[in-house]
Design an enzyme around this catalytic site. Structure first.
Site, PDB file in Angstrom:
ATOM      1  N   VAL A 105       4.629  -5.870  -4.413  1.00  0.00           N
ATOM      2  CA  VAL A 105       5.394  -6.336  -3.204  1.00  0.00           C
ATOM      3  C   VAL A 105       6.183  -7.283  -2.559  1.00  0.00           C
ATOM      4  O   VAL A 105       4.697  -7.279  -2.046  1.00  0.00           O
ATOM      5  CB  VAL A 105       5.256  -5.156  -2.725  1.00  0.00           C
ATOM      6  CG1 VAL A 105       6.779  -4.467  -1.466  1.00  0.00           C
ATOM      7  CG2 VAL A 105       5.675  -3.586  -3.754  1.00  0.00           C
ATOM      8  N   HIS A 110       1.068  -1.468  -0.464  1.00  0.00           N
ATOM      9  CA  HIS A 110      -0.322  -0.013  -0.174  1.00  0.00           C
ATOM     10  C   HIS A 110       0.887   0.994  -0.031  1.00  0.00           C
ATOM     11  O   HIS A 110       0.767   2.121  -0.876  1.00  0.00           O
ATOM     12  CB  HIS A 110      -0.902  -0.147   1.277  1.00  0.00           C
ATOM     13  CG  HIS A 110      -1.719  -0.940   1.385  1.00  0.00           C
ATOM     14  ND1 HIS A 110      -1.674  -1.979   2.543  1.00  0.00           N
ATOM     15  CD2 HIS A 110      -3.223  -1.130   0.807  1.00  0.00           C
ATOM     16  CE1 HIS A 110      -2.894  -2.814   2.364  1.00  0.00           C
ATOM     17  NE2 HIS A 110      -3.607  -2.296   1.209  1.00  0.00           N
TER      18      HIS A 110
END
Ligand code: PAF
Length: 279
Positions: free
Chosen positions: A176, A37
């Site tokens: 990620v 995020h």
């Protein structure tokens, strides 16, 4: 940084910002923010005058037996992260303001919502498309940022934006991973130490599949999926799917000739994990 909980108040605030010709970048989240995020917020910060982050655990995208109740909600920590990443606005509405009594309107992106995760999580993408459309109408972003981790979600949102003429640019950012390869997910907190080790079989099997395609010239989807199964099966409690699909259209692929997404969804213990790689 301002925190809004009321949809109409935020809508009004953004309307005034737009009058000043400022651009709005939007990062929709369900909170429990991790580095995935944060990478979206950083990208939005670079590309826009105003950055808005929504934190809303959306009930309509959870099935009756899923983890809506126990989904992590570390709100204060999330606020701190947004602040330190330079977000201007947090939107954290109570569920009753997003879905008042007698709420009746839902959006379904046909076909794409019925594949892959849609086969196992009935109604999930209907909930996602509906909340994202509502958030777009409230936040009125110029750009909205999504992670590639939810590959199918990003394809569905892009399709909805095109089909419904939303004036927003969808920017899909890289997945990620932890150093050892585990894809970041708010649900990773559910994993015990032993489960976390087993969960590494997902990223390892995907990397192995990529190597088979790129260095060993294996083109048969069946062969690649069977190699992946050998790595994943002993480490997981249930495989929902391992699939290879066209990265643009999500059509199923038999022989790999162009860009594909290899996607997996499995349970490790009681935790459902998804991961993917684009090759
Ligand atoms: O990806 C998520 O966290 C959610 O599906 C989203 C896009 C915030 C909608 O609730």
């Amino acid at each position: 940084m301002r925190i809004f909980t009321n949809p109409a108040k935020l809508q009004n605030y953004i309307k005034n910002i737009k009058l000043k010709d400022k651009t709005v970048g939007f990062v929709p989240t369900m909170g429990a923010l991790h580095q995935g995020h944060i990478s979206l917020i950083r990208r939005a910060r670079k590309e826009n005058d105003i950055v808005a982050v929504s934190i809303f655990v959306n009930p309509s995208q959870f099935g009756p037996n899923e983890d809506l109740k126990k989904y992590p909600r570390p709100f204060e920590k999330d606020v701190k992260s947004c602040k330190s990443e330079g977000a201007d606005v947090i939107f954290a509405p109570p569920p009753k303001d997003m879905y008042p009594e007698n709420y009746l309107t839902y959006i379904t992106v046909e076909k794409l919502s019925a594949l892959m995760c849609g086969k196992f999580r009935h109604g999930h993408f209907r909930g996602v498309a509906t909340i994202v459309a509502k958030l777009f109408n409230i936040v009125q972003p110029d750009r909205a940022y999504f992670g590639l981790k939810d590959f199918q979600q990003s394809v569905i949102i892009k399709k909805m934006v095109t089909d419904l003429n939303f004036p927003v640019k969808i920017i899909v950012c890289p997945l990620v991973r932890e150093k050892d390869g585990l894809a970041l997910s708010s649900r990773n907190v559910y994993l015990s130490c032993e489960e976390r080790k087993r969960a590494l079989s997902l990223s390892r099997s995907l990397q192995n599949a990529k190597n088979l395609i790129e260095y060993k010239n294996v083109k048969s989807a069946k062969k690649i999926i069977s190699e992946m199964k050998k790595m994943i099966l002993p480490n997981t409690d249930k495989i929902d799917y391992i699939e290879i699909r066209d990265a643009e259209t999500l059509e199923e692929i038999k022989y790999i000739k162009k860009k594909v997404v290899i996607a997996v969804a499995v349970f490790v213990g009681k935790t459902r994990l998804i991961d993917n790689i684009v090759v």
